[in-house]
Design a protein around this motif. Sequence first.
Motif, PDB file in Angstrom:
ATOM      1  N   GLY A  18      17.869  -7.420   6.918  1.00  0.00           N
ATOM      2  CA  GLY A  18      18.957  -7.304   5.645  1.00  0.00           C
ATOM      3  C   GLY A  18      18.716  -5.831   4.783  1.00  0.00           C
ATOM      4  O   GLY A  18      17.927  -5.204   5.081  1.00  0.00           O
ATOM      5  N   VAL A  19      19.755  -5.918   3.864  1.00  0.00           N
ATOM      6  CA  VAL A  19      19.815  -4.575   3.087  1.00  0.00           C
ATOM      7  C   VAL A  19      18.541  -4.338   1.979  1.00  0.00           C
ATOM      8  O   VAL A  19      18.185  -3.214   1.775  1.00  0.00           O
ATOM      9  N   ASN A  20      17.750  -5.364   1.831  1.00  0.00           N
ATOM     10  CA  ASN A  20      16.489  -5.414   1.126  1.00  0.00           C
ATOM     11  C   ASN A  20      15.376  -5.428   1.788  1.00  0.00           C
ATOM     12  O   ASN A  20      14.061  -6.126   1.485  1.00  0.00           O
ATOM     13  N   ALA A  21      15.219  -5.005   3.082  1.00  0.00           N
ATOM     14  CA  ALA A  21      14.217  -5.220   3.966  1.00  0.00           C
ATOM     15  C   ALA A  21      12.702  -4.695   3.487  1.00  0.00           C
ATOM     16  O   ALA A  21      12.016  -5.541   3.831  1.00  0.00           O
ATOM     17  N   HIS A  22      12.819  -3.675   2.901  1.00  0.00           N
ATOM     18  CA  HIS A  22      11.534  -3.260   2.259  1.00  0.00           C
ATOM     19  C   HIS A  22      10.814  -4.050   1.290  1.00  0.00           C
ATOM     20  O   HIS A  22       9.872  -4.247   1.192  1.00  0.00           O
ATOM     21  N   GLN A  23      11.866  -4.416   0.338  1.00  0.00           N
ATOM     22  CA  GLN A  23      11.389  -5.068  -0.793  1.00  0.00           C
ATOM     23  C   GLN A  23      10.872  -6.540  -0.389  1.00  0.00           C
ATOM     24  O   GLN A  23       9.750  -7.069  -0.555  1.00  0.00           O
ATOM     25  N   ASN A  24      11.584  -7.184   0.691  1.00  0.00           N
ATOM     26  CA  ASN A  24      11.361  -8.525   1.024  1.00  0.00           C
ATOM     27  C   ASN A  24       9.865  -8.322   1.831  1.00  0.00           C
ATOM     28  O   ASN A  24       9.126  -9.223   1.795  1.00  0.00           O
ATOM     29  N   SER A  25       9.670  -7.518   2.712  1.00  0.00           N
ATOM     30  CA  SER A  25       8.494  -7.164   3.508  1.00  0.00           C
ATOM     31  C   SER A  25       7.471  -7.052   2.415  1.00  0.00           C
ATOM     32  O   SER A  25       6.192  -7.455   2.747  1.00  0.00           O
ATOM     33  N   VAL A  26       7.384  -6.015   1.468  1.00  0.00           N
ATOM     34  CA  VAL A  26       6.245  -5.984   0.590  1.00  0.00           C
ATOM     35  C   VAL A  26       5.879  -7.308  -0.209  1.00  0.00           C
ATOM     36  O   VAL A  26       4.762  -7.633  -0.216  1.00  0.00           O
ATOM     37  N   ILE A  27       7.093  -7.963  -0.719  1.00  0.00           N
ATOM     38  CA  ILE A  27       6.758  -9.426  -1.205  1.00  0.00           C
ATOM     39  C   ILE A  27       6.021 -10.322  -0.342  1.00  0.00           C
ATOM     40  O   ILE A  27       5.030 -10.764  -0.502  1.00  0.00           O
ATOM     41  N   ASP A  28       6.513 -10.302   1.023  1.00  0.00           N
ATOM     42  CA  ASP A  28       5.872 -11.127   1.960  1.00  0.00           C
ATOM     43  C   ASP A  28       4.613 -10.647   2.154  1.00  0.00           C
ATOM     44  O   ASP A  28       3.627 -11.798   2.339  1.00  0.00           O
ATOM     45  N   PHE A  29       4.302  -9.538   2.289  1.00  0.00           N
ATOM     46  CA  PHE A  29       2.833  -9.082   2.753  1.00  0.00           C
ATOM     47  C   PHE A  29       1.864  -9.636   1.413  1.00  0.00           C
ATOM     48  O   PHE A  29       0.863  -9.967   1.913  1.00  0.00           O
ATOM     49  N   PHE A  30       2.254  -9.174   0.318  1.00  0.00           N
ATOM     50  CA  PHE A  30       1.262  -9.444  -0.765  1.00  0.00           C
ATOM     51  C   PHE A  30       0.905 -10.911  -1.127  1.00  0.00           C
ATOM     52  O   PHE A  30       0.349 -11.151  -1.933  1.00  0.00           O
ATOM     53  N   ALA A  31       1.974 -11.659  -0.660  1.00  0.00           N
ATOM     54  CA  ALA A  31       1.689 -13.054  -0.977  1.00  0.00           C
ATOM     55  C   ALA A  31       0.780 -13.877  -0.011  1.00  0.00           C
ATOM     56  O   ALA A  31       0.203 -14.610  -0.509  1.00  0.00           O
ATOM     57  N   ALA A  32       0.101 -12.998   1.000  1.00  0.00           N
ATOM     58  CA  ALA A  32      -0.681 -13.401   1.977  1.00  0.00           C
ATOM     59  C   ALA A  32      -2.044 -12.573   1.978  1.00  0.00           C
ATOM     60  O   ALA A  32      -2.977 -13.265   2.440  1.00  0.00           O
ATOM     61  N   HIS A  33      -1.786 -10.933   1.834  1.00  0.00           N
ATOM     62  CA  HIS A  33      -2.809 -10.202   1.934  1.00  0.00           C
ATOM     63  C   HIS A  33      -3.052  -9.325   0.769  1.00  0.00           C
ATOM     64  O   HIS A  33      -2.117  -9.093   0.129  1.00  0.00           O
ATOM     65  N   GLY A  34      -4.137  -8.731   0.678  1.00  0.00           N
ATOM     66  CA  GLY A  34      -4.383  -7.549   0.001  1.00  0.00           C
ATOM     67  C   GLY A  34      -4.373  -6.452   0.874  1.00  0.00           C
ATOM     68  O   GLY A  34      -4.110  -6.597   1.856  1.00  0.00           O
ATOM     69  N   ALA A  35      -4.587  -5.272   0.455  1.00  0.00           N
ATOM     70  CA  ALA A  35      -4.502  -3.968   1.176  1.00  0.00           C
ATOM     71  C   ALA A  35      -5.488  -2.840   0.574  1.00  0.00           C
ATOM     72  O   ALA A  35      -5.430  -2.683  -0.765  1.00  0.00           O
ATOM     73  N   THR A  36      -5.874  -2.182   1.577  1.00  0.00           N
ATOM     74  CA  THR A  36      -6.657  -0.822   0.951  1.00  0.00           C
ATOM     75  C   THR A  36      -6.123   0.214   1.545  1.00  0.00           C
ATOM     76  O   THR A  36      -5.726   0.419   2.645  1.00  0.00           O
ATOM     77  N   TYR A  37      -6.129   1.502   0.800  1.00  0.00           N
ATOM     78  CA  TYR A  37      -5.761   2.826   1.202  1.00  0.00           C
ATOM     79  C   TYR A  37      -6.688   3.651   0.873  1.00  0.00           C
ATOM     80  O   TYR A  37      -7.515   3.612  -0.122  1.00  0.00           O
ATOM     81  N   GLU A  38      -6.627   5.169   1.374  1.00  0.00           N
ATOM     82  CA  GLU A  38      -7.633   5.935   0.992  1.00  0.00           C
ATOM     83  C   GLU A  38      -6.721   7.218   0.419  1.00  0.00           C
ATOM     84  O   GLU A  38      -5.518   7.525   0.980  1.00  0.00           O
ATOM     85  N   LEU A  39      -7.258   7.953  -0.764  1.00  0.00           N
ATOM     86  CA  LEU A  39      -6.715   8.988  -0.950  1.00  0.00           C
ATOM     87  C   LEU A  39      -7.659  10.171  -0.608  1.00  0.00           C
ATOM     88  O   LEU A  39      -8.643  10.149  -0.930  1.00  0.00           O
ATOM     89  N   ARG A  40      -6.980  11.201   0.063  1.00  0.00           N
ATOM     90  CA  ARG A  40      -7.697  12.285   0.658  1.00  0.00           C
ATOM     91  C   ARG A  40      -7.327  13.631   0.211  1.00  0.00           C
ATOM     92  O   ARG A  40      -6.012  13.804   0.219  1.00  0.00           O
ATOM     93  N   ALA A  41      -8.068  14.574   0.071  1.00  0.00           N
ATOM     94  CA  ALA A  41      -7.713  15.922  -0.347  1.00  0.00           C
ATOM     95  C   ALA A  41      -7.935  16.875   0.765  1.00  0.00           C
ATOM     96  O   ALA A  41      -8.991  16.919   1.624  1.00  0.00           O
ATOM     97  N   GLN A  42      -6.914  17.819   0.744  1.00  0.00           N
ATOM     98  CA  GLN A  42      -7.206  18.745   1.866  1.00  0.00           C
ATOM     99  C   GLN A  42      -7.328  20.204   1.125  1.00  0.00           C
ATOM    100  O   GLN A  42      -6.111  20.589   0.370  1.00  0.00           O
TER     101      GLN A  42
END
Length: 365
Positions: A240-264
């Motif tokens: 649907g038209v709000n696919a990204h919003q819904n996928s973010v909501i669904d993901f964080f309902a079940a999981h946490g997430a880790t990212y790295e910030l990297r410098a060049q």
Amino acid sequence: MTTYLRYRDDLEHPRADEERDIDRIIAVLRTNNERAFRKYKRGLRDAHAKSHGILRGELTVHAGLRAELAQGMFAEPATYPVIARLSSTSGVIRSDQLRGVRGLGIKVLGVHGPRALPDDDATTQDFIMVTHREFLFADAHAYLTKGMPTAWVLARLPDTALRVGSDLVAALDTHVLRRLGTGVPPNLGVFVAPNTHILGETFFTSAPLRHGDYVAKLLYAPVSPEVVALHGQPIPESAGVNAHQNSVIDFFAAHGATYELRAQLCTDSTRMPIEDATVEWPESESAHETVATLRFDRQDPYTPQRRAYGDEVLSFNSWRGLDAHRPLGSINRLKKRVYEASSNYRHEVGNAPRVEPRDATELPP
């Protein structure tokens, strides 16, 4: 041993007509702002208008960084609260089924030190990032002469026309241009890239910024298995038209997430220019190196209260931060004025308070 470029005040070389070019860009973008207000009856950002999630997290600066990386807010190990806003970079509200550039605003709280702007008394550090590694236009003049005609048209085309156009460009690229050993121009390439899960994307500052005594570009990359698995995962049309919003909501309902910030880090201002944001800084000369980790626990990232706070109250501007991380180059000087003008208009017509949070609890649950 690699030698890195030392920051100096004379690294930047603005064109003589840059301020006039920026004035003209702001004037055109104001007409887009006003048109959007008439349509939606609320003020929108002239870029990153549609959000897909407002996240609460933490940024942890790594211990043991070598001296060139341990600069500014990364000089000492520390953990800071973070508010992050995921978005699409269009200045109008569009279907998430459209291809395009995604955006990430990171607001780090409780960062103290001399500020990039003399009248800024906040204690936040903003980083603005997008999903294209290099910026699509070299400088403010190129943005005015090449980017603004496109921006004016895109603000007025319906979703159906954009969908057909991007599909045609993608087909042309796949079936014709690649066979000829070429490809679509970079400013059209954003409409060719597949539409994939936003949480699996890598984001870039695109243009350089000061890194204490040095100069750098930053990237933000997924590292925990659950978000790494989302890299390249197509967004189904059935979402649907709000696919990204819904996928973010669904993901964080079940999981946490880790990212790295990297410098060049920049090694040479000729091969890795400050003023031309379209030039790739080669990894072979200076690789991205991790300076911090961002962690987001399970949460509801798009409650009505969070959406209102993230879209109506908060503003993100990479110039809001430490002088040690002052944005550099023409595109960043352009953003300084454009983002401020857009934010002023949006808050004024929306009768919304303009707040820089000092504590993570200010983000609604």
